[in-house]
Design a protein around this motif. Structure first.
Motif, mmCIF file in Angstrom:
data_model
loop_
_atom_site.group_PDB
_atom_site.id
_atom_site.type_symbol
_atom_site.label_atom_id
_atom_site.label_comp_id
_atom_site.label_asym_id
_atom_site.label_seq_id
_atom_site.Cartn_x
_atom_site.Cartn_y
_atom_site.Cartn_z
ATOM 1 N N ARG A 49 0.842 -1.197 0.000
ATOM 2 C CA ARG A 49 0.000 0.000 0.000
ATOM 3 C C ARG A 49 0.881 1.252 0.000
ATOM 4 O O ARG A 49 0.617 2.216 -0.722
ATOM 5 C CB ARG A 49 -0.912 -0.021 1.227
ATOM 6 C CG ARG A 49 -1.890 1.122 1.254
ATOM 7 C CD ARG A 49 -2.877 0.962 2.409
ATOM 8 N NE ARG A 49 -3.832 2.043 2.410
ATOM 9 C CZ ARG A 49 -3.635 3.215 2.995
ATOM 10 N NH1 ARG A 49 -2.510 3.425 3.662
ATOM 11 N NH2 ARG A 49 -4.533 4.166 2.935
ATOM 12 N N TYR A 50 1.937 1.200 0.820
ATOM 13 C CA TYR A 50 2.876 2.312 0.911
ATOM 14 C C TYR A 50 3.533 2.573 -0.449
ATOM 15 O O TYR A 50 3.632 3.718 -0.908
ATOM 16 C CB TYR A 50 3.919 1.979 1.976
ATOM 17 C CG TYR A 50 4.936 3.069 2.219
ATOM 18 C CD1 TYR A 50 4.581 4.222 2.920
ATOM 19 C CD2 TYR A 50 6.239 2.942 1.760
ATOM 20 C CE1 TYR A 50 5.507 5.224 3.137
ATOM 21 C CE2 TYR A 50 7.178 3.926 1.978
ATOM 22 C CZ TYR A 50 6.809 5.064 2.670
ATOM 23 O OH TYR A 50 7.719 6.058 2.881
ATOM 24 N N TYR A 53 1.092 4.111 -2.804
ATOM 25 C CA TYR A 53 0.842 5.497 -2.407
ATOM 26 C C TYR A 53 1.978 6.417 -2.838
ATOM 27 O O TYR A 53 1.750 7.465 -3.440
ATOM 28 C CB TYR A 53 0.682 5.539 -0.880
ATOM 29 C CG TYR A 53 -0.133 6.705 -0.388
ATOM 30 C CD1 TYR A 53 -1.517 6.717 -0.508
ATOM 31 C CD2 TYR A 53 0.485 7.791 0.215
ATOM 32 C CE1 TYR A 53 -2.261 7.788 -0.057
ATOM 33 C CE2 TYR A 53 -0.257 8.872 0.672
ATOM 34 C CZ TYR A 53 -1.632 8.865 0.537
ATOM 35 O OH TYR A 53 -2.358 9.920 0.985
ATOM 36 N N ILE A 57 2.064 9.450 -5.638
ATOM 37 C CA ILE A 57 2.415 10.858 -5.400
ATOM 38 C C ILE A 57 3.474 11.310 -6.405
ATOM 39 O O ILE A 57 3.398 12.412 -6.955
ATOM 40 C CB ILE A 57 2.895 11.047 -3.936
ATOM 41 C CG1 ILE A 57 1.700 10.869 -2.989
ATOM 42 C CG2 ILE A 57 3.524 12.425 -3.741
ATOM 43 C CD1 ILE A 57 2.066 10.786 -1.523
ATOM 44 N N ALA A 101 -6.190 10.880 -7.327
ATOM 45 C CA ALA A 101 -5.482 11.040 -6.050
ATOM 46 C C ALA A 101 -6.456 11.394 -4.933
ATOM 47 O O ALA A 101 -6.385 10.845 -3.825
ATOM 48 C CB ALA A 101 -4.409 12.125 -6.185
ATOM 49 N N TRP A 102 -7.414 12.284 -5.227
ATOM 50 C CA TRP A 102 -8.395 12.680 -4.219
ATOM 51 C C TRP A 102 -9.251 11.480 -3.806
ATOM 52 O O TRP A 102 -9.426 11.218 -2.624
ATOM 53 C CB TRP A 102 -9.273 13.818 -4.760
ATOM 54 C CG TRP A 102 -10.393 14.173 -3.847
ATOM 55 C CD1 TRP A 102 -10.321 14.949 -2.725
ATOM 56 C CD2 TRP A 102 -11.745 13.718 -3.935
ATOM 57 N NE1 TRP A 102 -11.561 15.007 -2.126
ATOM 58 C CE2 TRP A 102 -12.448 14.266 -2.845
ATOM 59 C CE3 TRP A 102 -12.446 12.900 -4.849
ATOM 60 C CZ2 TRP A 102 -13.810 14.027 -2.629
ATOM 61 C CZ3 TRP A 102 -13.798 12.666 -4.633
ATOM 62 C CH2 TRP A 102 -14.465 13.225 -3.530
ATOM 63 N N SER A 103 -9.756 10.730 -4.804
ATOM 64 C CA SER A 103 -10.640 9.605 -4.485
ATOM 65 C C SER A 103 -9.896 8.529 -3.691
ATOM 66 O O SER A 103 -10.494 7.853 -2.854
ATOM 67 C CB SER A 103 -11.243 9.014 -5.758
ATOM 68 O OG SER A 103 -10.233 8.526 -6.609
ATOM 69 N N SER A 104 -8.580 8.391 -3.948
ATOM 70 C CA SER A 104 -7.826 7.357 -3.233
ATOM 71 C C SER A 104 -7.809 7.625 -1.729
ATOM 72 O O SER A 104 -7.812 6.692 -0.921
ATOM 73 C CB SER A 104 -6.399 7.256 -3.769
ATOM 74 O OG SER A 104 -5.603 8.305 -3.266
ATOM 75 N N THR A 105 -7.830 8.906 -1.344
ATOM 76 C CA THR A 105 -7.790 9.228 0.095
ATOM 77 C C THR A 105 -9.147 8.945 0.746
ATOM 78 O O THR A 105 -9.260 8.940 1.964
ATOM 79 C CB THR A 105 -7.437 10.715 0.340
ATOM 80 O OG1 THR A 105 -8.504 11.541 -0.164
ATOM 81 C CG2 THR A 105 -6.138 11.095 -0.343
ATOM 82 N N LYS A 106 -10.195 8.736 -0.062
ATOM 83 C CA LYS A 106 -11.544 8.498 0.471
ATOM 84 C C LYS A 106 -11.863 6.999 0.567
ATOM 85 O O LYS A 106 -12.907 6.626 1.089
ATOM 86 C CB LYS A 106 -12.594 9.160 -0.435
ATOM 87 C CG LYS A 106 -12.435 10.641 -0.598
ATOM 88 C CD LYS A 106 -13.010 11.396 0.589
ATOM 89 C CE LYS A 106 -12.558 12.833 0.561
ATOM 90 N NZ LYS A 106 -12.104 13.322 1.843
ATOM 91 N N SER A 108 -12.518 3.482 1.685
ATOM 92 C CA SER A 108 -12.699 2.762 2.946
ATOM 93 C C SER A 108 -13.890 1.831 2.778
ATOM 94 O O SER A 108 -14.617 1.920 1.791
ATOM 95 C CB SER A 108 -12.956 3.736 4.098
ATOM 96 O OG SER A 108 -14.268 4.253 3.995
ATOM 97 N N HIS A 118 -11.927 5.639 -7.943
ATOM 98 C CA HIS A 118 -10.469 5.593 -8.096
ATOM 99 C C HIS A 118 -10.066 4.691 -9.266
ATOM 100 O O HIS A 118 -9.281 5.089 -10.125
ATOM 101 C CB HIS A 118 -9.838 5.096 -6.795
ATOM 102 C CG HIS A 118 -8.342 5.066 -6.816
ATOM 103 N ND1 HIS A 118 -7.582 6.203 -6.911
ATOM 104 C CD2 HIS A 118 -7.467 4.031 -6.767
ATOM 105 C CE1 HIS A 118 -6.302 5.868 -6.921
ATOM 106 N NE2 HIS A 118 -6.203 4.561 -6.841
#
Ligand code: HEM
Ligand code: HEM
Length: 144
Positions: A49-50, A53, A57, A101-106, A108, A118
């Motif tokens: 995941r890291y 991510y 970026i 990128a925005w959708s990835s932070t949402k 869950s 995403h």
């Protein structure tokens, strides 16, 4: 026409685009792996995941760098913008990458739509990359 003074700029652009496409491929592999480990309920390595991510970026930053180079180079050369469909293609790619990128932070379990958004934007992003490369290659022809 005074391309040589801008040649270094287009060289950075070519390298950035190559790296952005490489990053996209890494994203596809690591994202696909995460998808597989989730749906098949197998273990996923903690770094995966890291990795996804961080390479994401990097990809976003490369695309923003390309946008800046395109805008600065074009204004410096013509004194104006919007000379071809490459302009629209560039803005489209920037919009898609930002949405991704925005959708990835949402993402869950409470927000399954974010994962679909995403993955969906990233599939369309592939077409965006093809479009921006073809139109970019077209404008390069004017100088060669
Ligand atoms: C724009 C840069 C990107 C960022 C910041 C990013 C970030 C993320 C994050 C944080 C997740 C959630 C991981 C989790 O906790 O389950 C995720 C999932 C995912 N990403 Fe990305 N990503 C990016 C680009 C991409 C690209 C270009 C692709 C494929 C072409 C992709 C494919 C996927 C897939 C398939 C998943 C779902 C994994 C699953 O179903 O569990 N991502 N991404
Ligand atoms: C994500 C990738 C890219 C983005 C976001 C981007 C963005 C832009 C933008 C916004 C412009 C200004 C265009 C105008 O105002 O008419 C531009 C110009 C330009 N870009 Fe790109 N670009 C990208 C990739 C590429 C690639 C891959 C190439 C070469 C194959 C390229 C070559 C050029 C050239 C030569 C110009 C000068 C425009 C002209 O002479 O009409 N770009 N870019």
């Amino acid at each position: 026409m005074d391309l040589p003074s801008f040649l270094w700029l287009w060289k950075i652009a070519a390298w950035s685009m190559g790296l952005a496409i490489a990053a996209y491929l890494l994203q596809t592999v690591s994202g696909g792996w995460m998808y597989y480990s989730r749906t098949s309920r197998t273990l996923r390595p903690s770094w995966l995941r890291y990795f996804h991510y961080v390479s994401g970026i990097v990809m976003v930053m490369l695309v923003i760098l390309l946008l800046i180079i395109g805008l600065v180079g074009t204004v410096g050369h013509y004194g104006s913008l919007m000379h071809s469909s490459h302009f629209g293609a560039g803005l489209l790619v920037v919009a898609l990458v930002s949405l991704s990128a925005w959708s990835s932070t949402k993402i869950s379990s409470q927000r399954p739509w974010a994962r679909s958004l995403h993955i969906g934007t990233n599939i369309i992003l592939f077409a965006g990359f093809v479009f921006v490369s073809l139109t970019g290659w077209e404008v390069v022809q004017k100088y060669l």
